[in-house]
Design a protein around this motif. Structure first.
Motif, short mmCIF file in Angstrom:
data_model
loop_
_atom_site.label_atom_id
_atom_site.label_comp_id
_atom_site.label_asym_id
_atom_site.label_seq_id
_atom_site.Cartn_x
_atom_site.Cartn_y
_atom_site.Cartn_z
N THR A 38 5.98 14.94 65.46
CA THR A 38 5.09 15.13 63.94
C THR A 38 5.07 15.24 62.67
N GLU A 39 4.84 13.93 62.09
CA GLU A 39 5.10 13.97 61.09
C GLU A 39 3.71 14.40 59.86
N SER A 40 4.83 15.16 59.21
CA SER A 40 3.02 16.23 58.22
C SER A 40 3.83 15.91 57.01
N ILE A 41 3.07 16.13 55.67
CA ILE A 41 3.15 16.43 54.43
C ILE A 41 3.12 17.56 54.15
N TYR A 42 3.82 18.18 53.26
CA TYR A 42 3.69 19.62 52.96
C TYR A 42 3.59 20.26 51.90
N ALA A 43 1.94 21.83 51.63
CA ALA A 43 1.53 21.48 50.68
C ALA A 43 1.29 22.92 50.62
N GLN A 239 -2.47 21.94 46.94
CA GLN A 239 -1.45 21.21 46.00
C GLN A 239 -0.82 19.48 46.57
N VAL A 240 -1.36 18.69 46.50
CA VAL A 240 -0.20 17.76 47.24
C VAL A 240 0.57 16.75 46.09
N ASP A 241 1.84 16.55 46.67
CA ASP A 241 1.87 15.86 45.20
C ASP A 241 1.53 14.09 44.94
N GLU A 242 1.95 13.97 43.99
CA GLU A 242 1.24 12.58 43.87
C GLU A 242 1.86 11.65 44.25
N PHE A 243 3.72 11.71 44.87
CA PHE A 243 3.80 10.51 45.82
C PHE A 243 3.93 10.98 47.15
N ASP A 244 2.67 11.40 47.42
CA ASP A 244 2.38 11.47 48.93
C ASP A 244 1.20 11.36 48.84
N ILE A 245 -0.36 12.34 47.96
CA ILE A 245 -1.03 11.09 47.95
C ILE A 245 -2.17 10.08 48.73
N THR A 283 -0.21 16.79 40.38
CA THR A 283 -0.71 17.05 42.41
C THR A 283 -2.34 16.91 41.83
N PHE A 284 -2.38 16.46 43.02
CA PHE A 284 -4.14 16.40 43.36
C PHE A 284 -4.24 17.82 44.68
N LEU A 285 -5.88 17.93 43.91
CA LEU A 285 -6.22 19.02 44.58
C LEU A 285 -6.81 18.47 46.05
N VAL A 286 -6.54 18.93 47.10
CA VAL A 286 -7.07 18.37 48.71
C VAL A 286 -7.93 20.05 48.77
N GLU A 287 -8.87 19.21 49.37
CA GLU A 287 -9.52 20.47 50.57
C GLU A 287 -9.53 20.21 51.65
N ALA A 288 -9.92 21.57 52.16
CA ALA A 288 -9.31 21.34 53.85
C ALA A 288 -9.98 22.84 54.47
N PHE A 303 -0.88 30.13 51.01
CA PHE A 303 -0.96 29.51 52.36
C PHE A 303 -0.21 29.06 52.37
N GLU A 304 0.41 28.66 52.99
CA GLU A 304 1.25 27.53 53.26
C GLU A 304 0.52 25.93 54.39
N ALA A 305 0.56 24.92 54.11
CA ALA A 305 0.32 23.84 55.19
C ALA A 305 1.22 22.83 55.25
N ASN A 306 1.00 22.12 56.48
CA ASN A 306 1.31 20.73 57.02
C ASN A 306 0.48 20.39 57.05
N ILE A 307 0.40 19.19 56.58
CA ILE A 307 -1.15 17.88 57.22
C ILE A 307 -0.40 16.83 57.90
N VAL A 308 -0.89 17.29 58.82
CA VAL A 308 -0.32 15.70 60.09
C VAL A 308 -0.67 14.49 59.18
N LEU A 309 0.14 13.46 59.80
CA LEU A 309 0.10 12.70 59.55
C LEU A 309 -0.22 11.71 60.51
N ALA A 310 0.78 11.76 61.97
CA ALA A 310 0.75 10.85 62.71
C ALA A 310 1.56 11.96 63.60
#
Length: 366
Positions: A38-43, A239-245, A283-288, A303-310
């Motif tokens: 699973t590829e994900s982005i940490y936030a 909060q998601v880094d600008e390189f991943d947004i 960073t960018f604000l992402v809501e879930a 909290f800590e999260a991993n946004i699943v890309l694929a």
């Protein structure tokens, strides 16, 4: 001499063999394996209550009563606290008196009098009209004098003018009374609104999470008074880094872990990507929102999260430390081979082409 040389040669061969064995024992080899990835982005972020907001006063003053306590459930319009408003209360009373005085119903006497004047003027005009035309008919028969005819005509014209003047006065009176009544009602509504501003009310149905002021304290329009939010629905602000947004899209699955629930992961999904970057944090604000929500939550929990890309259930994987610049690997024979990578996580990388599951790979030296 020949025996010494043979002994030296055999010892050298043994040392070289030991050196080869020692070197080989330090070289790490492995084969790629088919596994899930699973590829994900940490936030990271904090939990916010749905519709959570800080309540402010629109007026300055001193709190004279607090109607709720922290933890209380409130509905839309529930009074939170009131601010002293003696002067405004007097202004409201004056506005009520003015509105009552200017009300149309209170001025029916003036309207009735004006209507009576119109009726009287109409009857006078009708009477003077009959007298005039009667005198005119007599004059045509050579009866009477011209002065009498002119007097009847003048009386009739005055009656006509008086009648139409009374109609104009009636309409002006009606317009003035309507204007005064509507204006006084609007002034009363404004006064009521200003008076109501001295009572801070809840804008939502929820829970009082925090009260920052008590009775007797001075409040201003820039001072937050309390925090109110939904008690059962929550938002995850990350909060998601600008390189991943640019990889983030709404609907993506999110795996959430909270310190309050160690050892558990909760499912959520991305609901909103705010397009404006925070210039300080880059960073960018992402809501879930939760798909599987914990039984008990409070606002501002981290909290800590991993946004699943694929993700893939079966992919050819190798450890990421076996990659050189994420584009090459070293085969067991020492050859460097270019590979095409796919999904990656923090430990593993998918190999799409360049090697097979039968190839041995050597870990690159640092």
């Amino acid at each position: 001499m020949s025996e010494f040389w043979l002994m030296f040669k055999s010892i050298s061969v043994m040392l070289f063999a030991c050196l080869i064995i020692s070197c080989n024992s330090k070289v790490k080899k492995l084969k790629p394996a088919f596994q899930s990835i699973t590829e994900s982005i940490y936030a990271s972020g904090v939990v916010k209550s749905e519709n959570q907001y800080q309540a402010f006063s629109t007026v300055n003053g001193i709190i004279n009563q607090v109607f709720v306590s922290e933890g209380d459930t409130v509905k839309v319009g529930t009074p939170i606290l009131s601010i002293a408003n003696d002067i405004q209360r007097i202004n409201k009373d004056n506005a009520e008196l003015t509105a009552a005085f200017a009300d149309i119903k209170a001025n029916q006497g003036k309207l009735s009098e004006a209507k009576l004047m119109v009726d009287f003027a109409f009857k006078k005009m009708k009477s003077d009209s009959l007298m005039y035309y009667r005198q005119k008919a007599l004059w045509e028969q050579q009866v009477g004098t011209r002065i009498e005819l002119e007097q009847k005509e003048l009386a009739f014209q005055n009656a006509v003018n008086t009648y139409y003047s009374s109609i104009v006065k009636l309409k002006d009176l009606e317009r003035q009374l309507n204007f005064n009544s509507n204006q006084s009602k609007k002034n009363l509504a404004i006064s009521n609104k200003i008076t109501d501003d001295y009572i801070v009310r809840s804008e939502i149905e929820g829970v009082i999470y925090s009260l920052t002021k008590t009775k007797g304290e001075m409040v201003g329009i820039q001072s937050p008074l309390c925090v109110i939010g939904n008690a059962s629905e929550f938002i995850l602000e990350m909060q998601v880094d600008e390189f991943d947004i640019f990889k983030i899209q709404t609907g993506m699955e999110v795996a959430v872990t909270l310190d309050s629930y160690k050892g558990k992961a909760f499912k959520a999904k991305v609901t909103k990507v705010n397009p404006l970057m925070n210039e300080r944090s880059k960073t960018f604000l992402v809501e879930a929102e939760f798909i599987e929500q914990p039984a008990l939550l409070y606002p501002n929990i981290s909290f800590e999260a991993n946004i699943v890309l694929a993700s893939k259930e079966k992919a050819l994987l190798i450890p990421r430390n076996y990659l050189i610049n994420d584009s090459m690997v070293i085969k067991g024979n020492g050859d460097k081979v270019a590979v095409k990578t796919g999904l990656m996580d923090y430990q593993k990388a998918e190999i799409i082409s360049g090697i097979t599951a039968d190839d041995y790979l050597i870990e690159p030296t640092q």
